[in-house]
Design an enzyme around this catalytic site. Structure first.
Site, PDB file in Angstrom:
ATOM      1  N   CYS A  84       0.944  -1.252   0.180  1.00  9.50           N
ATOM      2  CA  CYS A  84      -0.315  -0.502   0.064  1.00  9.50           C
ATOM      3  C   CYS A  84       0.949   1.058  -0.199  1.00  9.50           C
ATOM      4  O   CYS A  84       0.256   2.567   0.167  1.00  9.50           O
ATOM      5  CB  CYS A  84      -0.787   0.353   1.379  1.00  9.50           C
ATOM      6  SG  CYS A  84      -1.974  -1.627   1.513  1.00  9.50           S
ATOM      7  N   ILE A 210     -11.573   0.059  -1.328  1.00  4.97           N
ATOM      8  CA  ILE A 210     -10.117  -0.167  -2.014  1.00  4.97           C
ATOM      9  C   ILE A 210     -11.241  -0.202  -3.894  1.00  4.97           C
ATOM     10  O   ILE A 210     -12.553  -0.507  -3.288  1.00  4.97           O
ATOM     11  CB  ILE A 210      -9.841  -1.838  -2.298  1.00  4.97           C
ATOM     12  CG1 ILE A 210     -11.474  -2.835  -2.246  1.00  4.97           C
ATOM     13  CG2 ILE A 210      -9.198  -2.395  -0.726  1.00  4.97           C
ATOM     14  CD1 ILE A 210     -10.295  -4.280  -2.431  1.00  4.97           C
ATOM     15  N   LYS A 329     -10.006   6.332   3.870  1.00  6.13           N
ATOM     16  CA  LYS A 329     -11.573   5.948   4.257  1.00  6.13           C
ATOM     17  C   LYS A 329     -13.144   6.653   3.709  1.00  6.13           C
ATOM     18  O   LYS A 329     -13.732   6.322   2.874  1.00  6.13           O
ATOM     19  CB  LYS A 329     -11.929   6.225   6.052  1.00  6.13           C
ATOM     20  CG  LYS A 329     -13.317   6.157   6.290  1.00  6.13           C
ATOM     21  CD  LYS A 329     -13.549   4.437   6.286  1.00  6.13           C
ATOM     22  CE  LYS A 329     -15.186   3.975   6.704  1.00  6.13           C
ATOM     23  NZ  LYS A 329     -15.139   3.949   5.184  1.00  6.13           N
ATOM     24  N   HIS A 333      -9.264   4.141  -1.142  1.00  6.80           N
ATOM     25  CA  HIS A 333      -8.027   3.388  -1.409  1.00  6.80           C
ATOM     26  C   HIS A 333      -7.329   2.552  -2.674  1.00  6.80           C
ATOM     27  O   HIS A 333      -7.474   1.409  -2.006  1.00  6.80           O
ATOM     28  CB  HIS A 333      -7.785   3.381  -0.032  1.00  6.80           C
ATOM     29  CG  HIS A 333      -6.038   2.042   0.237  1.00  6.80           C
ATOM     30  ND1 HIS A 333      -5.276   3.214  -0.162  1.00  6.80           N
ATOM     31  CD2 HIS A 333      -6.078   1.472   0.702  1.00  6.80           C
ATOM     32  CE1 HIS A 333      -4.085   2.191   0.829  1.00  6.80           C
ATOM     33  NE2 HIS A 333      -4.813   0.901   1.429  1.00  6.80           N
TER      34      HIS A 333
END
Ligand SMILES: [Zn+2]
Lengths: 387, 133
Positions: A84, A210, A329, A333
């Protein structure tokens, strides 16, 4: 070493971009950055931050692919992977290249395409950020690993689950004002309490979604930036710290040592202290990670981030705003792109091009922190406005 | 996980075999080649007792396709009596009964079955030392 400046940024909205292939997402953000502020830069090298193109799009070798589709045929280009934290890791490589004098301009694009496969496949692919032999192959999901941290944190410091709602609430409030964000809704404590549990105590409202997206920036030597434009932001530091991949290999699994390492290095490199930092784009993959980042970065005492957030200190009008564009959030992401979204958003704050409701007054230094895995790679960047 | 990898991990999965630094005595699970404490490269295999206490736990409601049949499943970080942490699934216990600090012991159980015709993978899980129901 040359001092480095950012002269352009670009992004795509964070969405489920069913109709766009990974190469188009990346090229869109990259071209926006190259033509930002009415100048056209031809980068001498390109760094692509991405984690999952091989697993989800069955496409590796993104460097050359993106150079080609951006009509930059022949340009040096390479993909950088650090789970990430891939976006931040690619940025670091570009800063290196320019600072060393090897190249006169470099482009970074973070890109991720999660909707190429079903959600279950994306979750399995994402879990490859953890220890394959001793975590994921035993059935542990990425959320479960973070849930293990959160449960122990609650136990040691005496918090209830509801106490964590403040962090995603800030993220969602800010995301509502960011047109590029994935989510445009706020929620109250009751909705948080009833939110679907994924891995107890982590519920859906604790978890960043995601999604697909790409964000890009152009870096050049400061001297060149000065000649090109009066709109640029300087890179005061970009520093990396690491820790064990497996959570259970850490001396203290509820303290992110790599966050501490990379923050201290960055602050030292920049010759700054915490008081110089006006806002913090942190890596809120889960609510618990927001707590741990604030604490290990040195903005809160250990175990006290949740007390601090209740004072309003981290709100958009607080003393140290966090996740000013919605964070992971609220903005979303897109894994390997996330680190570059953070940089782009910090640049917008410093250039005063943020959405008006989110624009901070007189912010002069911003910190962006990109985390890979559950804290194994951490990249902290300090950016400063000019003038 | 395919057979070569499963076979490679057999001593860890069945015996909880880690390593011990001959120079300073530090214990590791999983095994390592170099000691993180004294930096010596004098490691020997070390089999952990499999007794420990729960350090943290989570009940999982969503997971990958491979592990979906077992939902909801409980995972824990176990602090082994040798003061080394290990992460594993819990067996023979309901969520309400799990507590931080609870005594557990290692057992070998089915981790998952690869489709209908594939191999069955076994490995360590932890269960309560004293039965709870
Ligand atoms: Zn040793």
């Amino acid at each position: 070493m040359n001092k480095v400046a950012i002269v352009g940024t670009g992004q795509t909205p964070v969405r489920e971009h069913w109709e766009l292939p990974i190469r188009h997402l990346a090229v869109e953000a990259l071209l926006n950055a190259l033509n930002d502020n009415n100048h056209a830069v031809t980068p001498q090298s390109i760094y692509v931050g991405n984690m999952l193109s091989g697993a989800l799009s069955e496409q590796e070798h993104l460097g050359a692919l993106i150079a080609d589709y951006a009509a930059l045929e022949g340009t040096e280009a390479v993909k950088v992977e650090a789970a990430c934290a891939s976006g931040g890791a690619a940025f670091r490589q570009a800063v290196y290249a320019v600072a060393s004098g090897t190249v006169d301009s470099a482009a970074i694009v973070g890109v991720e395409k999660l909707t190429e496969m079903s959600g279950k496949n994306s979750s399995s692919a994402l879990a490859t950020a953890a220890d394959a032999d001793y975590e994921t192959s035993l059935g542990l999901s990425f959320v479960a690993i973070n849930a293990l941290i959160m449960r122990r944190y609650m136990y040691e410091y005496g918090y209830e689950k509801e106490d964590f709602a403040y962090f995603p609430a800030i993220a969602h409030n800010n995301a509502q004002q960011n047109p590029n964000a994935m989510f445009h809704f706020a929620f109250d404590k009751e909705q948080y309490r009833k939110s679907k549990m994924i891995a107890d105590p982590i519920n859906l409202l604790d978890s960043s979604p995601i999604a697909d997206g790409a964000a890009a920036a152009i870096v050049v030597p400061l001297e060149k930036a000065r000649k090109m434009t009066n709109k640029y932001v300087t890179v005061e530091a970009c520093e990396v710290g690491t820790d064990t991949l497996a959570l259970d290999n850490r001396k203290n699994p509820i303290y992110l040592k790599a966050v501490e390492r990379s923050t201290l290095k960055a602050i030292n490199t920049a010759g700054m202290n915490h008081k110089n930092i006006d806002f913090f784009e942190l890596h809120d993959a889960f609510s618990i990670i927001t707590s741990l980042s604030l604490e290990a970065s040195g903005f809160c005492r250990i175990g006290e981030a949740i007390k601090e957030v209740q004072t309003g200190r981290f709100n958009i009008d607080g003393q140290l705003p966090i996740t000013t564009h919605g964070g992971l959030k609220g903005r979303g992401h897109p894994v390997g792109a996330t680190g570059m979204y953070q940089i782009v958003e910090a640049v917008q704050q410093l250039m005063e091009t943020a959405p008006s409701a989110l624009q901070l007054d007189d912010a002069s230094v911003g910190m962006a922190q990109n985390i890979g895995g559950s804290g194994a790679t951490v990249i902290t960047t300090l950016l400063k406005r000019t003038g | 996980m395919d057979i070569p990898r499963y076979w490679r991990l057999r001593n860890q999965r069945y015996k909880l075999e880690g390593s011990r630094c001959k120079a300073c005595g530090k214990l590791f699970f999983p095994p390592r080649q170099i000691c993180t404490k004294c930096k010596k490269r004098e490691m020997e295999p070390y089999r952990f007792s499999g007794r420990g206490t729960i350090y943290s736990y989570t009940t999982v409601y969503q997971t990958s396709e491979r592990f979906e049949k077992q939902l909801p499943s409980i995972f824990a970080i176990v602090k082994l009596e040798e003061d080394v942490l290990v992460t594993a699934q819990l067996a023979d216990i309901q969520e309400w009964a799990v507590k931080i600090g609870m005594e557990v012991k290692m057992v070998v159980r089915k981790i998952y079955e690869e489709k209908q015709t594939g191999p069955i993978m076994y490995g360590y899980k932890f269960r309560p030392l004293i039965d709870v129901d």
